[in-house]
Motif scaffolding. Sequence first.
Motif, PDB file in Angstrom:
ATOM      1  N   GLY A 182      -3.750   9.254  -8.794  1.00 37.14           N
ATOM      2  CA  GLY A 182      -2.995   8.017  -8.939  1.00 37.14           C
ATOM      3  C   GLY A 182      -1.711   8.041  -8.130  1.00 37.14           C
ATOM      4  N   GLU A 183      -1.000   9.176  -8.155  1.00 31.74           N
ATOM      5  CA  GLU A 183       0.231   9.291  -7.373  1.00 31.74           C
ATOM      6  C   GLU A 183      -0.075   9.230  -5.875  1.00 31.74           C
ATOM      7  OE1 GLU A 183       1.874  12.940  -8.707  1.00 31.74           O
ATOM      8  OE2 GLU A 183       2.698  12.103 -10.565  1.00 31.74           O
ATOM      9  N   ALA A 184      -1.178   9.870  -5.473  1.00 29.44           N
ATOM     10  CA  ALA A 184      -1.554   9.822  -4.056  1.00 29.44           C
ATOM     11  C   ALA A 184      -1.932   8.409  -3.635  1.00 29.44           C
ATOM     12  CB  ALA A 184      -2.715  10.791  -3.797  1.00 29.44           C
ATOM     13  N   ALA A 185      -2.612   7.667  -4.532  1.00 27.80           N
ATOM     14  CA  ALA A 185      -3.003   6.294  -4.207  1.00 27.80           C
ATOM     15  C   ALA A 185      -1.779   5.397  -4.038  1.00 27.80           C
ATOM     16  CB  ALA A 185      -3.920   5.746  -5.301  1.00 27.80           C
ATOM     17  N   VAL A 186      -0.789   5.556  -4.916  1.00 25.62           N
ATOM     18  CA  VAL A 186       0.432   4.756  -4.803  1.00 25.62           C
ATOM     19  C   VAL A 186       1.171   5.096  -3.515  1.00 25.62           C
ATOM     20  CG1 VAL A 186       2.685   4.315  -5.836  1.00 25.62           C
ATOM     21  CG2 VAL A 186       0.652   4.461  -7.279  1.00 25.62           C
ATOM     22  N   ALA A 187       1.229   6.388  -3.181  1.00 21.50           N
ATOM     23  CA  ALA A 187       1.883   6.794  -1.937  1.00 21.50           C
ATOM     24  C   ALA A 187       1.143   6.246  -0.725  1.00 21.50           C
ATOM     25  CB  ALA A 187       1.967   8.316  -1.861  1.00 21.50           C
ATOM     26  N   ALA A 188      -0.194   6.272  -0.771  1.00 21.69           N
ATOM     27  CA  ALA A 188      -0.976   5.731   0.344  1.00 21.69           C
ATOM     28  C   ALA A 188      -0.771   4.225   0.479  1.00 21.69           C
ATOM     29  CB  ALA A 188      -2.456   6.053   0.141  1.00 21.69           C
ATOM     30  N   GLY A 189      -0.555   3.536  -0.660  1.00 21.20           N
ATOM     31  CA  GLY A 189      -0.365   2.092  -0.614  1.00 21.20           C
ATOM     32  C   GLY A 189       0.887   1.659   0.121  1.00 21.20           C
ATOM     33  N   LYS A 190       1.807   2.568   0.370  1.00 20.58           N
ATOM     34  CA  LYS A 190       3.044   2.252   1.084  1.00 20.58           C
ATOM     35  C   LYS A 190       2.955   2.545   2.577  1.00 20.58           C
ATOM     36  CE  LYS A 190       5.717   3.371  -3.066  1.00 20.58           C
ATOM     37  NZ  LYS A 190       6.766   4.260  -3.644  1.00 20.58           N
ATOM     38  N   THR A 191       1.772   2.955   3.039  1.00 15.64           N
ATOM     39  CA  THR A 191       1.611   3.329   4.449  1.00 15.64           C
ATOM     40  C   THR A 191       0.841   2.249   5.197  1.00 15.64           C
ATOM     41  OG1 THR A 191      -0.470   4.523   4.003  1.00 15.64           O
ATOM     42  CG2 THR A 191       1.610   5.767   3.829  1.00 15.64           C
ATOM     43  N   ASN A 192       0.984   2.256   6.493  1.00 17.03           N
ATOM     44  CA  ASN A 192       0.266   1.311   7.353  1.00 17.03           C
ATOM     45  C   ASN A 192      -1.014   1.968   7.846  1.00 17.03           C
ATOM     46  OD1 ASN A 192      -0.194  -1.073   8.786  1.00 17.03           O
ATOM     47  ND2 ASN A 192       0.818  -0.275  10.625  1.00 17.03           N
ATOM     48  N   THR A 193      -1.926   2.235   6.913  1.00 14.89           N
ATOM     49  CA  THR A 193      -3.185   2.917   7.207  1.00 14.89           C
ATOM     50  C   THR A 193      -4.327   2.160   6.539  1.00 14.89           C
ATOM     51  OG1 THR A 193      -2.948   4.341   5.262  1.00 14.89           O
ATOM     52  CG2 THR A 193      -2.036   5.165   7.342  1.00 14.89           C
ATOM     53  N   PHE A 194      -5.542   2.681   6.723  1.00 18.14           N
ATOM     54  CA  PHE A 194      -6.700   2.060   6.080  1.00 18.14           C
ATOM     55  C   PHE A 194      -6.565   2.091   4.560  1.00 18.14           C
ATOM     56  CE2 PHE A 194     -10.739   2.977   3.911  1.00 18.14           C
ATOM     57  CZ  PHE A 194     -11.354   1.745   4.060  1.00 18.14           C
ATOM     58  N   LEU A 195      -6.200   3.255   4.000  1.00 17.88           N
ATOM     59  CA  LEU A 195      -6.054   3.347   2.552  1.00 17.88           C
ATOM     60  C   LEU A 195      -4.910   2.456   2.056  1.00 17.88           C
ATOM     61  CD1 LEU A 195      -6.610   7.169   1.897  1.00 17.88           C
ATOM     62  CD2 LEU A 195      -8.194   5.287   1.467  1.00 17.88           C
ATOM     63  N   GLY A 196      -3.839   2.370   2.846  1.00 14.58           N
ATOM     64  CA  GLY A 196      -2.743   1.491   2.460  1.00 14.58           C
ATOM     65  C   GLY A 196      -3.165   0.030   2.437  1.00 14.58           C
ATOM     66  N   GLU A 197      -3.909  -0.392   3.450  1.00 11.41           N
ATOM     67  CA  GLU A 197      -4.385  -1.775   3.491  1.00 11.41           C
ATOM     68  C   GLU A 197      -5.394  -2.029   2.381  1.00 11.41           C
ATOM     69  OE1 GLU A 197      -4.679  -5.689   4.695  1.00 11.41           O
ATOM     70  OE2 GLU A 197      -3.201  -4.121   5.156  1.00 11.41           O
ATOM     71  N   ARG A 198      -6.228  -1.051   2.080  1.00 10.57           N
ATOM     72  CA  ARG A 198      -7.194  -1.191   0.981  1.00 10.57           C
ATOM     73  C   ARG A 198      -6.458  -1.372  -0.350  1.00 10.57           C
ATOM     74  NH1 ARG A 198     -12.245  -0.416  -0.841  1.00 10.57           N
ATOM     75  NH2 ARG A 198     -12.620   0.836  -2.711  1.00 10.57           N
ATOM     76  N   TYR A 199      -5.430  -0.594  -0.555  1.00  5.98           N
ATOM     77  CA  TYR A 199      -4.640  -0.712  -1.785  1.00  5.98           C
ATOM     78  C   TYR A 199      -4.028  -2.107  -1.909  1.00  5.98           C
ATOM     79  CZ  TYR A 199      -0.943   0.211  -5.203  1.00  5.98           C
ATOM     80  OH  TYR A 199      -0.114   0.148  -6.295  1.00  5.98           O
ATOM     81  N   ARG A 200      -3.419  -2.591  -0.836  1.00  6.00           N
ATOM     82  CA  ARG A 200      -2.733  -3.879  -0.902  1.00  6.00           C
ATOM     83  C   ARG A 200      -3.713  -5.037  -1.081  1.00  6.00           C
ATOM     84  NH1 ARG A 200       0.312  -0.925   2.880  1.00  6.00           N
ATOM     85  NH2 ARG A 200      -0.944  -1.669   4.638  1.00  6.00           N
ATOM     86  N   ARG A 201      -4.871  -4.976  -0.436  1.00 10.71           N
ATOM     87  CA  ARG A 201      -5.853  -6.051  -0.565  1.00 10.71           C
ATOM     88  C   ARG A 201      -6.361  -6.151  -2.006  1.00 10.71           C
ATOM     89  NH1 ARG A 201      -8.696  -7.734   4.299  1.00 10.71           N
ATOM     90  NH2 ARG A 201     -10.579  -7.985   3.037  1.00 10.71           N
ATOM     91  N   ILE A 202      -6.659  -5.007  -2.600  1.00 13.33           N
ATOM     92  CA  ILE A 202      -7.168  -5.013  -3.974  1.00 13.33           C
ATOM     93  C   ILE A 202      -6.063  -5.386  -4.952  1.00 13.33           C
ATOM     94  CG2 ILE A 202      -8.198  -3.577  -5.779  1.00 13.33           C
ATOM     95  CD1 ILE A 202      -9.581  -1.993  -3.598  1.00 13.33           C
ATOM     96  N   ALA A 203      -4.843  -4.896  -4.700  1.00 14.93           N
ATOM     97  CA  ALA A 203      -3.724  -5.203  -5.598  1.00 14.93           C
ATOM     98  C   ALA A 203      -3.438  -6.699  -5.634  1.00 14.93           C
ATOM     99  CB  ALA A 203      -2.488  -4.422  -5.164  1.00 14.93           C
ATOM    100  N   ARG A 204      -3.572  -7.379  -4.490  1.00 18.50           N
ATOM    101  CA  ARG A 204      -3.319  -8.820  -4.456  1.00 18.50           C
ATOM    102  C   ARG A 204      -4.340  -9.590  -5.291  1.00 18.50           C
ATOM    103  NH1 ARG A 204      -2.094  -7.875   1.138  1.00 18.50           N
ATOM    104  NH2 ARG A 204      -4.236  -8.437   1.695  1.00 18.50           N
ATOM    105  N   ARG A 205      -5.573  -9.138  -5.258  1.00 15.61           N
ATOM    106  CA  ARG A 205      -6.638  -9.890  -5.923  1.00 15.61           C
ATOM    107  C   ARG A 205      -6.851  -9.466  -7.378  1.00 15.61           C
ATOM    108  NH1 ARG A 205     -11.224  -8.508  -4.285  1.00 15.61           N
ATOM    109  NH2 ARG A 205     -10.674  -6.797  -2.889  1.00 15.61           N
ATOM    110  N   ARG A 206      -6.727  -8.159  -7.646  1.00 19.39           N
ATOM    111  CA  ARG A 206      -7.147  -7.667  -8.966  1.00 19.39           C
ATOM    112  C   ARG A 206      -6.089  -6.852  -9.684  1.00 19.39           C
ATOM    113  NH1 ARG A 206     -13.142  -5.489  -8.897  1.00 19.39           N
ATOM    114  NH2 ARG A 206     -12.954  -6.307 -11.020  1.00 19.39           N
TER     115      ARG A 206
END
Length: 422
Positions: free
Chosen positions: A332-356
């Motif tokens: 969970g901590e790694a996912a939150v950290a990845a969500g702050k980056t301009n990467t594939f995992l970061g974009e995946r986090y932001r897309r899902i966070a906006r919708r769900r």
Amino acid sequence: MLEETHDNDQIIQRVAALDIGKAELVCCVRVPHPDRPGKRLQEVGSYPTMTRSLLVLVDRLGELGVTRVVMEATSDYWRSPFYLLEAHGFEVLLVNARDVKHLPGRPKTDRLDAVWLCKVAERQMLRPSFVPPPAIRRLRDVARYRVDLVEARTAEKQRVEKLLEDAQIKLSVVASDIFGVSGRQMLAALVAGERDPKLLAQLARGRMRAKLSVLAEAFTGFFTDHHGFLLAKMLARVDALDADIAELDRKLEELIVPFGQAVDRLDEITGVGRTAAQLILAEIGTDMGRFPTAGHLASWAKFTPGVKESAGKKKGKSSTGHGNRYLARVLGEAAVAAGKTNTFLGERYRRIARRRGTKRAIVAVGRSILVIVWHLLSDPDARFHDLGPGFYDTRIDAERKKRNHIRQLEALGYKVTLQPAA
């Protein structure tokens, strides 16, 4: 149409099952009858859980030629017999007690539980739990204790903030971290007896110097000697925990040496630092042979939605359930950290966070990280490669637009045939 299954109905010829308690365990052994083919002989006995008695049990199982021993995961009482039997070369399986529930309507005793467990075990109807090898177990013990101490330190810091609020000291309103360099000096001055808000504010360092007037206002309160006594105890506890955590970090670096290459590879994953890589390895180990696919690993970690279907209808909220809390925390901590980056995992986090929402985004990205970990540990030649933040725009969205356009054409009566890519 009949299809071949992968079930193995072969009965384990010589098997033992242990119903474990704190002071005593009940052992049931089932072996083939020497004179009557197809019949079984059974022996049920009780043994104290002291080491000498367990060694007697080991000798008895050896005499009977037992090849597999099965036991339930009862609190932490299973550890001593499991490790002892494992050290003597037995194939030991640890199973979840939930999977071996006694049949309702029948009497339940330790003896009957052992017999039932043995009968189920000899037919190979149990799924063994994941128990890492000794080297990973030692790493796991240190890593988990470190996590527990970090939680205790966080709780102690929260007590400090509550104590300051009780004294009407609003330091946390001005300083983002009251345990920074400036904050610690101010807290130490409060313990030493300093009560002048302006003198306390002058202890600020760096960028905090720009907030002197606000700091003086924040220190205007009712801090008494009673508060000072409690604050001194809390700060001493925080310092002691800091020292213990630093010592555990050194021990982790020592234990992780044999797995240094795996740590370096996991460290390349977006959001996963060196400490997180160590904690992940401490929970899942390095041998992915225990998990046939990445999906098996994600399912074991409870990072996949549960499937509940009855009468053709899906039920429940597709929750993942409760898995390994130490692994869930670091992912969970790694996912939150990845969500702050301009990467594939970061974009995946932001897309899902906006919708769900952020919670589902954390689970989804955590699962993605776990899948990457499985591939890196399964294939020594595999390397982490970030797909980039534009992956969804260049590939996923393009495919979605194509499917939507095809559906629109078919709704108008056109027949669309996709040509395979050259």
